[in-house]
Design a protein around this motif. Sequence first.
Motif, PDB file in Angstrom:
ATOM      1  N   THR A 211     -18.223   6.389   8.278  1.00  0.00           N
ATOM      2  CA  THR A 211     -19.024   5.617   9.227  1.00  0.00           C
ATOM      3  C   THR A 211     -20.312   5.141   8.585  1.00  0.00           C
ATOM      4  O   THR A 211     -20.772   5.687   7.587  1.00  0.00           O
ATOM      5  CB  THR A 211     -19.395   6.459  10.459  1.00  0.00           C
ATOM      6  N   GLU A 212     -20.889   4.121   9.190  1.00  0.00           N
ATOM      7  CA  GLU A 212     -22.139   3.564   8.688  1.00  0.00           C
ATOM      8  C   GLU A 212     -23.018   3.228   9.887  1.00  0.00           C
ATOM      9  O   GLU A 212     -22.570   3.279  11.021  1.00  0.00           O
ATOM     10  CB  GLU A 212     -21.853   2.299   7.887  1.00  0.00           C
ATOM     11  N   ALA A 213     -24.263   2.865   9.611  1.00  0.00           N
ATOM     12  CA  ALA A 213     -25.163   2.485  10.694  1.00  0.00           C
ATOM     13  C   ALA A 213     -24.862   1.060  11.117  1.00  0.00           C
ATOM     14  O   ALA A 213     -24.467   0.240  10.298  1.00  0.00           O
ATOM     15  CB  ALA A 213     -26.602   2.598  10.226  1.00  0.00           C
ATOM     16  N   PRO A 214     -25.064   0.743  12.402  1.00  0.00           N
ATOM     17  CA  PRO A 214     -24.915  -0.647  12.809  1.00  0.00           C
ATOM     18  C   PRO A 214     -25.976  -1.504  12.110  1.00  0.00           C
ATOM     19  O   PRO A 214     -27.089  -1.034  11.886  1.00  0.00           O
ATOM     20  CB  PRO A 214     -25.161  -0.616  14.314  1.00  0.00           C
ATOM     21  N   ASN A 215     -25.650  -2.713  11.802  1.00  0.00           N
ATOM     22  CA  ASN A 215     -26.561  -3.631  11.116  1.00  0.00           C
ATOM     23  C   ASN A 215     -27.084  -3.057   9.796  1.00  0.00           C
ATOM     24  O   ASN A 215     -28.244  -3.207   9.456  1.00  0.00           O
ATOM     25  CB  ASN A 215     -27.765  -3.991  11.996  1.00  0.00           C
ATOM     26  N   ALA A 216     -26.232  -2.403   9.046  1.00  0.00           N
ATOM     27  CA  ALA A 216     -26.666  -1.851   7.771  1.00  0.00           C
ATOM     28  C   ALA A 216     -26.826  -2.982   6.754  1.00  0.00           C
ATOM     29  O   ALA A 216     -26.089  -3.953   6.786  1.00  0.00           O
ATOM     30  CB  ALA A 216     -25.645  -0.851   7.274  1.00  0.00           C
ATOM     31  N   PRO A 217     -27.815  -2.866   5.852  1.00  0.00           N
ATOM     32  CA  PRO A 217     -28.000  -3.897   4.839  1.00  0.00           C
ATOM     33  C   PRO A 217     -26.755  -4.063   3.965  1.00  0.00           C
ATOM     34  O   PRO A 217     -26.143  -3.085   3.547  1.00  0.00           O
ATOM     35  CB  PRO A 217     -29.165  -3.373   4.000  1.00  0.00           C
ATOM     36  N   THR A 218     -26.400  -5.310   3.703  1.00  0.00           N
ATOM     37  CA  THR A 218     -25.164  -5.599   2.969  1.00  0.00           C
ATOM     38  C   THR A 218     -25.109  -4.978   1.576  1.00  0.00           C
ATOM     39  O   THR A 218     -24.064  -4.462   1.191  1.00  0.00           O
ATOM     40  CB  THR A 218     -24.963  -7.116   2.851  1.00  0.00           C
ATOM     41  N   PRO A 219     -26.197  -5.026   0.783  1.00  0.00           N
ATOM     42  CA  PRO A 219     -26.082  -4.433  -0.560  1.00  0.00           C
ATOM     43  C   PRO A 219     -25.734  -2.953  -0.510  1.00  0.00           C
ATOM     44  O   PRO A 219     -24.979  -2.463  -1.349  1.00  0.00           O
ATOM     45  CB  PRO A 219     -27.475  -4.624  -1.161  1.00  0.00           C
ATOM     46  N   LEU A 220     -26.248  -2.271   0.499  1.00  0.00           N
ATOM     47  CA  LEU A 220     -25.931  -0.845   0.601  1.00  0.00           C
ATOM     48  C   LEU A 220     -24.465  -0.636   0.950  1.00  0.00           C
ATOM     49  O   LEU A 220     -23.830   0.288   0.451  1.00  0.00           O
ATOM     50  CB  LEU A 220     -26.813  -0.181   1.658  1.00  0.00           C
ATOM     51  N   GLN A 221     -23.935  -1.509   1.796  1.00  0.00           N
ATOM     52  CA  GLN A 221     -22.513  -1.400   2.121  1.00  0.00           C
ATOM     53  C   GLN A 221     -21.680  -1.597   0.870  1.00  0.00           C
ATOM     54  O   GLN A 221     -20.738  -0.845   0.611  1.00  0.00           O
ATOM     55  CB  GLN A 221     -22.132  -2.471   3.148  1.00  0.00           C
TER      56      GLN A 221
ATOM     57  N   ALA B 281       0.840  -1.195   0.000  1.00  0.00           N
ATOM     58  CA  ALA B 281       0.000   0.000   0.000  1.00  0.00           C
ATOM     59  C   ALA B 281       0.872   1.241   0.000  1.00  0.00           C
ATOM     60  O   ALA B 281       1.780   1.368   0.802  1.00  0.00           O
ATOM     61  CB  ALA B 281      -0.895   0.005   1.229  1.00  0.00           C
ATOM     62  N   PRO B 282       0.607   2.173  -0.915  1.00  0.00           N
ATOM     63  CA  PRO B 282       1.433   3.376  -0.986  1.00  0.00           C
ATOM     64  C   PRO B 282       1.175   4.276   0.211  1.00  0.00           C
ATOM     65  O   PRO B 282       0.130   4.189   0.853  1.00  0.00           O
ATOM     66  CB  PRO B 282       0.978   4.034  -2.283  1.00  0.00           C
ATOM     67  N   ARG B 283       2.144   5.105   0.504  1.00  0.00           N
ATOM     68  CA  ARG B 283       1.927   6.070   1.586  1.00  0.00           C
ATOM     69  C   ARG B 283       0.981   7.155   1.110  1.00  0.00           C
ATOM     70  O   ARG B 283       1.210   7.793   0.097  1.00  0.00           O
ATOM     71  CB  ARG B 283       3.261   6.681   1.989  1.00  0.00           C
ATOM     72  N   LEU B 284      -0.086   7.320   1.840  1.00  0.00           N
ATOM     73  CA  LEU B 284      -1.080   8.304   1.437  1.00  0.00           C
ATOM     74  C   LEU B 284      -1.066   9.436   2.455  1.00  0.00           C
ATOM     75  O   LEU B 284      -1.263   9.205   3.642  1.00  0.00           O
ATOM     76  CB  LEU B 284      -2.464   7.647   1.387  1.00  0.00           C
ATOM     77  N   PRO B 285      -0.823  10.641   2.014  1.00  0.00           N
ATOM     78  CA  PRO B 285      -0.602  11.731   2.964  1.00  0.00           C
ATOM     79  C   PRO B 285      -1.855  12.185   3.721  1.00  0.00           C
ATOM     80  O   PRO B 285      -1.775  12.550   4.877  1.00  0.00           O
ATOM     81  CB  PRO B 285      -0.058  12.861   2.091  1.00  0.00           C
ATOM     82  N   ASN B 286      -3.006  12.176   3.078  1.00  0.00           N
ATOM     83  CA  ASN B 286      -4.180  12.774   3.719  1.00  0.00           C
ATOM     84  C   ASN B 286      -5.117  11.713   4.270  1.00  0.00           C
ATOM     85  O   ASN B 286      -5.246  10.635   3.709  1.00  0.00           O
ATOM     86  CB  ASN B 286      -4.967  13.614   2.715  1.00  0.00           C
ATOM     87  N   VAL B 287      -5.782  12.075   5.352  1.00  0.00           N
ATOM     88  CA  VAL B 287      -6.832  11.202   5.882  1.00  0.00           C
ATOM     89  C   VAL B 287      -8.098  12.032   6.019  1.00  0.00           C
ATOM     90  O   VAL B 287      -8.115  13.040   6.715  1.00  0.00           O
ATOM     91  CB  VAL B 287      -6.446  10.604   7.245  1.00  0.00           C
ATOM     92  N   LEU B 288      -9.120  11.635   5.324  1.00  0.00           N
ATOM     93  CA  LEU B 288     -10.400  12.333   5.421  1.00  0.00           C
ATOM     94  C   LEU B 288     -11.322  11.503   6.303  1.00  0.00           C
ATOM     95  O   LEU B 288     -11.522  10.320   6.063  1.00  0.00           O
ATOM     96  CB  LEU B 288     -11.018  12.493   4.032  1.00  0.00           C
ATOM     97  N   VAL B 289     -11.854  12.142   7.336  1.00  0.00           N
ATOM     98  CA  VAL B 289     -12.753  11.433   8.232  1.00  0.00           C
ATOM     99  C   VAL B 289     -14.164  11.943   8.006  1.00  0.00           C
ATOM    100  O   VAL B 289     -14.406  13.144   8.020  1.00  0.00           O
ATOM    101  CB  VAL B 289     -12.359  11.648   9.706  1.00  0.00           C
ATOM    102  N   MET B 290     -15.079  11.022   7.766  1.00  0.00           N
ATOM    103  CA  MET B 290     -16.473  11.430   7.570  1.00  0.00           C
ATOM    104  C   MET B 290     -17.365  10.628   8.480  1.00  0.00           C
ATOM    105  O   MET B 290     -17.374   9.410   8.443  1.00  0.00           O
ATOM    106  CB  MET B 290     -16.894  11.176   6.124  1.00  0.00           C
ATOM    107  N   ASP B 291     -18.106  11.329   9.322  1.00  0.00           N
ATOM    108  CA  ASP B 291     -19.102  10.666  10.150  1.00  0.00           C
ATOM    109  C   ASP B 291     -20.446  10.916   9.492  1.00  0.00           C
ATOM    110  O   ASP B 291     -20.984  12.010   9.530  1.00  0.00           O
ATOM    111  CB  ASP B 291     -19.049  11.224  11.567  1.00  0.00           C
ATOM    112  N   ASN B 292     -20.950   9.872   8.875  1.00  0.00           N
ATOM    113  CA  ASN B 292     -22.106  10.002   7.999  1.00  0.00           C
ATOM    114  C   ASN B 292     -23.385   9.825   8.801  1.00  0.00           C
ATOM    115  O   ASN B 292     -23.815   8.717   9.062  1.00  0.00           O
ATOM    116  CB  ASN B 292     -21.972   8.920   6.927  1.00  0.00           C
ATOM    117  N   GLY B 293     -23.979  10.916   9.229  1.00  0.00           N
ATOM    118  CA  GLY B 293     -25.178  10.822  10.045  1.00  0.00           C
ATOM    119  C   GLY B 293     -26.430  11.111   9.238  1.00  0.00           C
ATOM    120  O   GLY B 293     -26.355  11.670   8.152  1.00  0.00           O
TER     121      GLY B 293
END
Lengths: 419, 215
Positions: free
Chosen positions: A85-95, A6-18
Amino acid sequence: MGKASAPRLPNVLVMDNGAHTIKAGYATRNTDPSDCTAIPNCIARSRDRRVYVGRQLESCKDFGSIVFRQPVEKCDAKSTTLILTEAPNAPTPLQTNMDQIVFEEYEFGAYYRCPASQLVVWNDIGQLFNPGTTLQHNAAECVLVVDSGYSFTHVIPVINGKSFQAGIRRIDVGGKVLTNYLKEMFSIRQLNMMDETYIVNEIKESCCYISKDPRRDLDICKRMKRNSIVKEYVLPDYKSLHKGILRERLEKVPQGKEAEQTLVVGNERFMAPELLFHPGDVGYRQTGLPDIIMKSVNSTPEEYRPLLLANIVLVGGNAMLQGLKERLEAELVPMAPENCIVRIGIPEDPIKYAWQGGVALGNNKTALEQHRIARADYLEHGSTWLAKKMAGQSLAAVQAGASSGVASSSNKRRRSSPG
Amino acid sequence: MYPTVELLPNSGKTGTTGASSWYYSNAPPSQSVSAMPKPEDLRARKAKTAAVASITAPSFATTAASASDGTSDVVVKLDPATVRRINELEKVNWHDVQIKIEAPFSGRKPGKTQNVRRVLASQKTFQNHLSDDIANHELQLQNPLYKPDPYDPATTPLGYVRSVAEPPSTNATRYRRFCEICGYWGTIGCLRCGVRLCSGECEATHKEARCTRRF
């Protein structure tokens, strides 16, 4: 799990998807909560038919795709690791859909997807209970995350950085139901507020609290004409007043000049949030928050229970309700085993707390390397592999470090189960 | 509001997958669920209805606890008025609104690869996905081949339906009721429509303005 290729990737984007707001921002060494952008996860149309603006929010819940684009297009995705982030027990096709969009449409360099609760534990939980303790750099060992968001309230035991699946419990009461309940009460008792979701939400945020003793407060509201609970909320008319004001009740209604519209908020202040403790008040056949916390704790192995009870963390928008901590403590202590301590912590900004945890994870290079999945690997193995890999990570719950072996055995199990 | 998910009688040989309004089955057409049930397998039918009832209403799955230990005969039903009220409380807008999105944010048309185009073109709603997921989860649990070995509570997901809070154990049929007018304890009921009220004063207000049923 982290490939050396895996290449070194400089940025980390964090998204909490509510469901209500998306919390997004880059993780850097000196990130503080103000770097986090909260984006309303909705498409709205105002009274004058303009889409996406306006304060008369008639919002429509869309599954992410629209607001999803905004923060993403600003960055160079190929050199960025996305923590989503995702919801707990999210439907697999959506994941799977999400994975495909992330890697194929936006072409992120690497990606890690998990429920928001798993990001929470990367925060310095110890600081919540004993301010001044040393900073930690790993995930907290045992945390019971109570995530009370817009659509649901989830209780999730997180042990060694992974959700304990059998302990995940949910009540269908979230901020949306509270607002709608408040709306219903105002509309029956005073003014028709049914179309004023946005205003009622502001009323909720400004004056609702959780009563220590709702029976007593209900009596106070009923028996005494003047009391400390009943307040008055001046509704905005969007001409002279753009934001509602909460104030004490006036003795005399001002006459003469154009009368302002007011709502009297009495027992609504605490009876609406009371739904978190008694969902049955509107007909849900579900127990309240203390019960599901105990159910959740009791479903874990015995050695973890005292630890979980001593490390309860409240996150999500509803954690901002005043008095929630005290009430929960008062109800949990009699239910908990005698020798257990019940400790509840509410972070300063419960809405962005999971995001902050994501930032901590993003700054922790070794941990991130273990969790994320590189785009090259995805392109080689495909989305089914990715889904298993993500699930496999949560399988590595108790044996930290032995993740790859556990993951492969779980894959075998999944393969042997058709349907 | 929620689509009905019908579970097919599932033996080890006939593998079936189901979703909201369709199913795949390799059973002969005469044995399909849409064929008329024979009068003699009323028992099987009853069991099937119980199974269906336990997974049709995900947001108020009342049988989550009972179904998990195999005794799904106790099906607590919510009355239609309560179901309607809960549905209203979970709505985002009071009125149904359709908001059209005029143009994409960027000039480029999304969809670089086939997978992405398939995702974007999908007509499935969130409800469809959810009921699919519920059905798949149930089918998996009922499948005799499915034996998580050893059962590990840390890693086996409960699924959407089973993770919901259970109904209160004590006195499950009676809930607290409040006065419709002022929110105090609803100790008396309106004689005409049955709405809960607290006092004569509130009753008068209610009769004047809100009482709907007249005998």
